[in-house]
Design an enzyme around this catalytic site. Sequence first.
Site, mmCIF file in Angstrom:
data_model
loop_
_atom_site.group_PDB
_atom_site.id
_atom_site.type_symbol
_atom_site.label_atom_id
_atom_site.label_comp_id
_atom_site.label_asym_id
_atom_site.label_seq_id
_atom_site.Cartn_x
_atom_site.Cartn_y
_atom_site.Cartn_z
ATOM 1 N N ARG A 100 0.407 -1.177 0.344
ATOM 2 C CA ARG A 100 -0.354 -0.090 0.003
ATOM 3 C C ARG A 100 0.812 1.124 0.028
ATOM 4 N NH1 ARG A 100 -3.669 0.521 4.935
ATOM 5 N NH2 ARG A 100 -1.849 1.882 5.849
ATOM 6 N N ASP A 101 0.545 2.471 -0.704
ATOM 7 C CA ASP A 101 0.327 3.684 -0.828
ATOM 8 C C ASP A 101 2.444 3.273 -1.025
ATOM 9 O OD1 ASP A 101 1.178 6.363 -0.273
ATOM 10 O OD2 ASP A 101 1.496 5.938 1.773
ATOM 11 N N CYS A 102 2.490 3.283 -2.386
ATOM 12 C CA CYS A 102 3.443 2.947 -2.803
ATOM 13 C C CYS A 102 4.350 4.586 -3.449
ATOM 14 C CB CYS A 102 3.366 1.812 -4.743
ATOM 15 S SG CYS A 102 2.891 2.395 -5.783
#
EC number: 3.2.1.-
Length: 673
Positions: free
Chosen positions: A335-337
């Site tokens: 997530r949230d790369c």
Amino acid sequence: MRRKLALISAAALAATGGVVVITNQAFAAAGCSAKYTITNQWPGGFQAQVDVTNLGDALTSWNVGWDFGNASQTITQIWNANKTQSGLHVNATNMSYNGNVATNGTISFGFTGNWSGANPSGTNFTVNGTACTGSTSSPSASASASASPSASSNPTAPVVSLTSPTSGSTFTAPATVGLAASASAPGSTVSKVEFYNGTTLLGTDTSSPYTFSWTNVATGSYSLTAKAYNAANVSTTSTAVSITVTGGNTGGTHVDNPYVGAKVYVNPDWSAKAAAEPGGSRVSNQPTGVWLDTIAAITAPSGSGYTTSMRKHLDNALAQGATLAQFVIYNLPGRDCAALASNGELGPTEINRYKTEYIDPIAAIEADPKYASIRIVNIVEIDSLPNLVTNAGGEAGATAACATMKANGNYVTGVQYALSKLHAAGTNIYNYIDAAHHGWLGWDSNFGPAAQLFASTAQGATGGFSTVDGFITNTANYSALSEPFVTINATVGGQSIRQSKWVDWNFYTDELTFAQAFRNQLVSLGFNSNIGMLIDTSRNGWGGSARPTAASTSTDMNTWVNASRIDRRIHAGNWCNQSGAGLGERPRATPAPGIDAYVWIKPPGESDGSSSLIPTGPNNPGGKGFDGMCDPAYTGNGRNGNSMSGALPNAPVSGAWFSAQFQQLMQNAYPAL
Ligand code: BGC
């Protein structure tokens, strides 16, 4: 085929003493299936790819015909084919080098074109005059009628029946329907069996026993068939079997806009924190999003830091008499790369845990008939698909983590799974996919490709486009709702404000115009025409004394834009705890055409990320990372034009209460409190 038929007729003549007349010796099997893909689209222009599979005899030349659906659609440039267009009708013929196409071979070419208003996909495909129906006309039917050839020498159409499920079966949503078919191919072999719901292909099996497991099937009635093909691609479709899927959560009719007439759930956890702030009771009764940002958030076990489980939230909603609750689905692998402040608990490859430990339990809770009276809005995976569009390739702001998530496909797979499973959980479920904001996708180089990615992602979900009720923009962001002075067509000294440093050639200057235009784009790519947009207005108010009340009188472009704009950020790419922001429009339904609601998904007062590294411990139980964009001294990166971060100092980790920010948001609220 031609050669085979000649042999058949010789065999038939020998067998019957030479009296049989073969009536169709000259018959050549013809057939095709066609695929039309819009690979890129931007205001006024598009690029498309045509792939036609030749199901009939080998070809030495081809002429592919199709119809456009809108008079504005014109081809400007074509490659791997020549074209002629007359009104809506187009013909594309082979080049010197690609006229030969074997049976089951593919004719492929691409083109760019113009469009306006709508850009529907091409239809009525033909190859050399034969309609592309996905099957061939059977050459054997009349031959067998006149020649009575033996089964072994003359393949006839396959025989197929759907043996499971049986007609009239009922299932409970979200259902798994096991399909099975028996098929034989006299004189040939069965090459494959396809399973359909109506005209939608569900799956294919190439070996006996022919089966397919159709999962996550939503409430509804379905007509199922099996279609068997023999080695010569002659096909037969079985008699249809009707089934019904009931239950799941049939909480009334699935309405167009769930916010209309709804009483939206007020999260008591957030409400208590807001009310405890001086002046906070002015907003503490507003509905905000409930973030399911870890697996633990679903059940809130003791010691997890969560006080209220998802079921408890829904029970609270029933107690409040609420008829709509908003949950944020936010736990994709990797997530949230493109940032660090909200990196998640699942590693890039942990897609199975996402499915079984996260989405499945959420879907099971949403499917509980106890909650049928609550319209459940799922905000699906903030920032994820947009990051694949703008931060996963060779762009200025690209990150290795986003490239990994693009390459392994787990963002797309995860979003498809969430859409499928949650949609199937009941008629009271509404999925809204996160669509970033204008300062992210408002350039034509991102706008079209993002919509395209959303479309292909939704099409790959069980239930396709119907799993999506709409999109949300500006989630947890600060983009102004409207820019009354810096409108996109404004000019300074005769020059477009698009060339100012702030606008930077974007096609939009605010969320409302962006959200409305993006909705149109999504509909043109196949999303239901009644999809609606949500805009997160929790923190995009920009009121207070710094808010401009009139357009600047400066004649310098950049001075004019900076003095006239409502959005007071240093750069539109800044996203963490923005200094000077205020609460935005209060949540309400149908505020503008195409907009289902203004919502407060980011709970105001919850931090976006810590301003310095906070080690895992009592103040950072989830071990959240530190992103420079939350540090007021940071000088930026490629995603914010290497500008100062504009973040407030002394912020706690993301999601934790940040009193100073809450106070400033109230102070700068617009409309004022
Ligand atoms: C955080 C989440 C939090 C949410 C709402 C996100 O930035 O990563 O943990 O629940 O904001 O405040």
